[in-house]
Design a protein around this motif. Structure first.
Motif, PDB file in Angstrom:
ATOM      1  N   UNK A 141       0.844  -1.177   0.000  1.00 36.65           N
ATOM      2  CA  UNK A 141       0.000   0.000   0.000  1.00 36.65           C
ATOM      3  C   UNK A 141       0.886   1.236   0.000  1.00 36.65           C
ATOM      4  N   UNK A 142       0.377   2.317  -0.518  1.00 37.81           N
ATOM      5  CA  UNK A 142       1.055   3.609  -0.425  1.00 37.81           C
ATOM      6  C   UNK A 142       0.329   4.418   0.642  1.00 37.81           C
ATOM      7  N   UNK A 143       0.859   4.413   1.845  1.00 38.96           N
ATOM      8  CA  UNK A 143       0.165   5.010   2.984  1.00 38.96           C
ATOM      9  C   UNK A 143       0.060   6.528   2.883  1.00 38.96           C
ATOM     10  N   UNK A 144       0.934   7.155   2.139  1.00 40.46           N
ATOM     11  CA  UNK A 144       0.886   8.610   1.950  1.00 40.46           C
ATOM     12  C   UNK A 144      -0.125   8.977   0.871  1.00 40.46           C
ATOM     13  N   UNK A 145      -0.039   8.338  -0.257  1.00 39.75           N
ATOM     14  CA  UNK A 145      -0.908   8.689  -1.390  1.00 39.75           C
ATOM     15  C   UNK A 145      -2.371   8.427  -1.063  1.00 39.75           C
ATOM     16  N   UNK A 146      -2.665   7.404  -0.282  1.00 41.14           N
ATOM     17  CA  UNK A 146      -4.056   7.033  -0.006  1.00 41.14           C
ATOM     18  C   UNK A 146      -4.703   7.878   1.096  1.00 41.14           C
ATOM     19  N   UNK A 147      -3.916   8.715   1.756  1.00 41.86           N
ATOM     20  CA  UNK A 147      -4.420   9.430   2.931  1.00 41.86           C
ATOM     21  C   UNK A 147      -4.548  10.925   2.630  1.00 41.86           C
ATOM     22  N   UNK A 148      -5.683  11.312   2.057  1.00 44.78           N
ATOM     23  CA  UNK A 148      -5.895  12.712   1.690  1.00 44.78           C
ATOM     24  C   UNK A 148      -5.885  13.622   2.911  1.00 44.78           C
ATOM     25  N   UNK A 149      -6.452  13.168   4.012  1.00 44.85           N
ATOM     26  CA  UNK A 149      -6.496  14.001   5.220  1.00 44.85           C
ATOM     27  C   UNK A 149      -5.093  14.314   5.716  1.00 44.85           C
ATOM     28  N   UNK A 150      -4.204  13.332   5.696  1.00 43.07           N
ATOM     29  CA  UNK A 150      -2.830  13.558   6.137  1.00 43.07           C
ATOM     30  C   UNK A 150      -2.129  14.533   5.206  1.00 43.07           C
ATOM     31  N   UNK A 151      -2.233  14.318   3.903  1.00 45.19           N
ATOM     32  CA  UNK A 151      -1.550  15.198   2.954  1.00 45.19           C
ATOM     33  C   UNK A 151      -2.026  16.640   3.111  1.00 45.19           C
ATOM     34  N   UNK A 152      -3.321  16.829   3.253  1.00 41.26           N
ATOM     35  CA  UNK A 152      -3.865  18.183   3.382  1.00 41.26           C
ATOM     36  C   UNK A 152      -3.449  18.826   4.700  1.00 41.26           C
ATOM     37  N   UNK A 162       7.242  16.911   1.155  1.00 39.76           N
ATOM     38  CA  UNK A 162       6.253  15.982   0.594  1.00 39.76           C
ATOM     39  C   UNK A 162       6.910  14.795  -0.108  1.00 39.76           C
ATOM     40  N   UNK A 163       8.003  15.024  -0.811  1.00 41.57           N
ATOM     41  CA  UNK A 163       8.650  13.915  -1.520  1.00 41.57           C
ATOM     42  C   UNK A 163       9.213  12.883  -0.541  1.00 41.57           C
ATOM     43  N   UNK A 164       9.810  13.360   0.552  1.00 44.37           N
ATOM     44  CA  UNK A 164      10.338  12.437   1.561  1.00 44.37           C
ATOM     45  C   UNK A 164       9.200  11.652   2.206  1.00 44.37           C
ATOM     46  N   UNK A 165       8.088  12.304   2.444  1.00 45.26           N
ATOM     47  CA  UNK A 165       6.937  11.618   3.024  1.00 45.26           C
ATOM     48  C   UNK A 165       6.358  10.596   2.050  1.00 45.26           C
ATOM     49  N   UNK A 166       6.334  10.946   0.781  1.00 43.05           N
ATOM     50  CA  UNK A 166       5.833  10.010  -0.223  1.00 43.05           C
ATOM     51  C   UNK A 166       6.716   8.762  -0.290  1.00 43.05           C
ATOM     52  N   UNK A 167       8.028   8.957  -0.218  1.00 43.27           N
ATOM     53  CA  UNK A 167       8.939   7.802  -0.246  1.00 43.27           C
ATOM     54  C   UNK A 167       8.708   6.910   0.970  1.00 43.27           C
ATOM     55  N   UNK A 168       8.548   7.525   2.120  1.00 40.78           N
ATOM     56  CA  UNK A 168       8.390   6.707   3.321  1.00 40.78           C
ATOM     57  C   UNK A 168       7.013   6.049   3.380  1.00 40.78           C
ATOM     58  N   UNK A 169       5.997   6.726   2.877  1.00 38.56           N
ATOM     59  CA  UNK A 169       4.675   6.112   2.845  1.00 38.56           C
ATOM     60  C   UNK A 169       4.645   4.850   2.005  1.00 38.56           C
ATOM     61  N   UNK A 216     -15.992   8.158  -0.033  1.00 40.91           N
ATOM     62  CA  UNK A 216     -15.187   8.723  -1.115  1.00 40.91           C
ATOM     63  C   UNK A 216     -13.881   9.304  -0.578  1.00 40.91           C
ATOM     64  N   UNK A 217     -13.952   9.830   0.627  1.00 46.64           N
ATOM     65  CA  UNK A 217     -12.814  10.489   1.252  1.00 46.64           C
ATOM     66  C   UNK A 217     -11.796   9.489   1.798  1.00 46.64           C
ATOM     67  N   UNK A 218     -12.249   8.298   2.109  1.00 46.47           N
ATOM     68  CA  UNK A 218     -11.434   7.358   2.875  1.00 46.47           C
ATOM     69  C   UNK A 218     -10.176   6.898   2.147  1.00 46.47           C
ATOM     70  N   UNK A 219     -10.178   6.900   0.824  1.00 48.94           N
ATOM     71  CA  UNK A 219      -8.999   6.487   0.070  1.00 48.94           C
ATOM     72  C   UNK A 219      -8.910   4.982  -0.089  1.00 48.94           C
ATOM     73  N   UNK A 220      -7.791   4.537  -0.598  1.00 45.26           N
ATOM     74  CA  UNK A 220      -7.607   3.110  -0.874  1.00 45.26           C
ATOM     75  C   UNK A 220      -8.095   2.748  -2.250  1.00 45.26           C
ATOM     76  N   UNK A 221      -8.211   1.438  -2.469  1.00 47.65           N
ATOM     77  CA  UNK A 221      -8.577   0.975  -3.803  1.00 47.65           C
ATOM     78  C   UNK A 221     -10.034   1.251  -4.109  1.00 47.65           C
TER      79      UNK A 221
END
Length: 546
Positions: A23-34, A45-52, A541-546
């Protein structure tokens, strides 16, 4: 038409969800990114994306062995020499090493600047979702650095603790590129009342002492050094106590046993005795609590982040299952009542995440803004109380979405459920947090002013919010007295109001449903009692994931 079963095959395996990871824990979490963007952490953001991506794949897989194969204490070697060594599964070292190298323990300090604390908080949130046991030494290492920086003689300790390098060998700190740090405050007779501690610090020369006493909970005992409290001649004081003596050989701290804990299995927690252990004083004698309090505030923030992370992972597991599992001719997520439950969990999770990252933003700006500093102090206690209290029931509800599959160890949820109560206990239980809120309101006028400013910024955006926050405004303005017996009730109201304020101010599509259900009385006491079908759609819709 289904193909015939081969001879002696009893059934087909079907109607089972695919594997949860990667899973990509960063990309799927709109609330965290915002939330990270809103609090000024976008530069990372790039470092967070890599770690997610790393956390949701490799670290997720490694976490099962790290957690299942518990640490082992070896007090003696084959020749009878005392070694006090804790052995971990190799996956533990791989996970904590990756975390340190990506900044989970030190980004705030080795890459300082606007948004650094926010980004470090988000890294901790991503990490805790997959392996919370290693979060303990990571948190303590991060939180100890500003305390060490108050002692010029410990500058090298602070530098190495902030360095993104992990070395798990049992050798002296001078031989390592990077260090991990722990803490020891709790004793048998005291618990939260650290002034009841019995450990004694006897002066040697200058700021050097020897410690005699014990600690009842001594977490991450393989750390390179520990911040501890002990009674010096002038009163309770703070000390740095290394595992290795600076003049060679092991220091005189003896690991008596490892705790057999409900959860947090990958992390070792111990009982320890100090038999003349060498230590170096930090700060003035008699000012131990005041010296270590900055570390405590940062560890409490990570309790908030950790519980919010557990909610997010439990929600992701429940959503994954419900989107693939079928019952009575439909996917679980297509059943109205299940949609209600999942929507309610999504709302709770986003509110927790927003609150925790907002506090990290206040910590980020505390050095330049006394109002933000005051807010960070009191909001940490509010959030630590509320979010950590909400996590166990949340995780259990997510388990129930999986049925029996959520109760077996192949699922991550049993681990999360065992872990969920910890953050409400560690670093001060619920009553301690609520009493700290009252103490701050009584002693720090800026604390009340900071809370009022947060509420005022969301005023006029929702009728339920305005009605709910009015009594709080009166209390914060000094027109209503808050007695100790009501401290939990008022802290809960403050937490809910602050969560609502952040959702409203951010324009979250879940803000209205949160205010209606949590502030306006539009739901029952159990998850899954929302009134509005529209809330289900927006949340899912907000929850993310597949």
């Amino acid at each position: 038409m289904k193909e015939a079963l081969p001879p002696f095959a009893t059934h087909r395996v079907e109607n089972q969800p695919p594997a949860f990871a990667p899973r990509d824990l960063w990309r799927e979490d709109a609330a965290l990114r915002e939330a990270v963007a809103a609090e000024g952490g976008d530069a990372h953001a790039q470092a967070l994306a890599r770690y997610g991506a790393l956390a949701g794949d490799e670290l997720y897989r490694l976490s099962f062995d790290a957690h299942r194969d518990k640490p082992r204490l070896r007090q003696y070697d084959a020749g009878g020499q005392r070694i006090d060594l804790v052995e971990f599964h190799p996956s533990y070292h791989a996970i904590i090493g990756a975390a340190i190298e990506h900044g989970v323990a030190g980004l705030s300090w080795h890459r300082p600047g606007p948004g650094a604390h926010v980004a470090r908080a988000a890294l901790s949130y991503l990490h805790h979702q997959v392996e919370p046991g290693t979060s303990c030494p990571l948190t303590m290492t991060h939180a100890a650095v500003p305390v060490l920086r108050h002692a010029p003689a410990l500058a090298e300790w602070a530098r190495k603790a902030a360095t993104p390098a992990y070395d798990g060998r049992d050798v002296a700190a001078a031989d390592k590129p990077g260090l991990t740090l722990g803490m020891g405050m709790t004793e048998k007779q005291g618990g939260s009342d650290v002034r009841a501690n019995q450990t004694v610090a006897r002066p040697l020369a200058g700021d050097e002492y020897e410690l005699v006493g014990h600690k009842w909970f001594f977490s991450a005992p393989m750390s390179d050094a520990f911040l501890v409290l002990a009674h010096a001649p002038a009163g309770l004081s703070c000390f740095l106590m290394p595992r290795w003596h600076p003049h060679g050989g092991k220091n005189a701290l003896r690991l008596m046993r490892l705790k057999d804990k409900l959860g947090d299995w990958s992390n070792a927690s111990s009982e320890v005795e100090f038999q003349g252990a060498w230590a170096q004083r930090i700060g003035e004698e008699g000012r131990g609590v005041a010296t270590i309090i900055e570390m405590v505030m940062l560890t409490r923030l990570d309790c908030m982040l950790g519980s919010a992370a557990q909610m997010r992972m439990a929600l992701a597991q429940a959503l994954h299952h419900a989107r693939h599992r079928r019952s009575f001719g439909k996917r679980l997520i297509e059943h109205a009542l299940m949609r209600n439950v999942l929507a309610d969990l999504t709302i709770e999770s986003e509110a927790a995440t927003r609150f925790a990252i907002r506090v990290a933003g206040a910590v980020d700006r505390a050095g330049d803004d006394p109002v933000q500093a005051a807010f960070a102090r009191i909001a940490t206690a509010i959030g630590k109380y509320w979010i950590c209290k909400r996590a166990p029931a949340f995780v259990n509800e997510a388990q129930e979405c999986l049925g029996g599959a959520g109760y077996v160890e192949e699922s991550l949820l049993p681990r999360l459920y065992r872990q969920a109560p910890l953050n409400s206990i560690w670093e001060g239980s619920g009553n301690i947090q609520c009493l700290d809120v009252l103490r701050a309101l009584g002693r720090e006028p800026q604390a009340a002013q900071a809370l009022l400013a947060e509420l005022d910024a969301a005023a006029g955006r929702d009728a339920d919010f305005d009605a709910y926050s009015t009594p709080l405004r009166e209390a914060l303005s000094g027109r209503t007295a808050i007695c100790e017996a009501q401290a939990r009730l008022w802290t809960e109201r403050l937490a809910l109001s602050l969560q609502a304020a952040y959702l409203l101010r951010s324009g979250s599509p879940l803000a209205g449903a949160f205010c209606a259900s949590r502030l306006g009385g539009g739901r029952g006491q159990i998850y899954g009692s929302l009134h509005s079908d529209e809330s289900f759609e927006r949340a899912l819709l907000r929850a993310g994931g597949e």
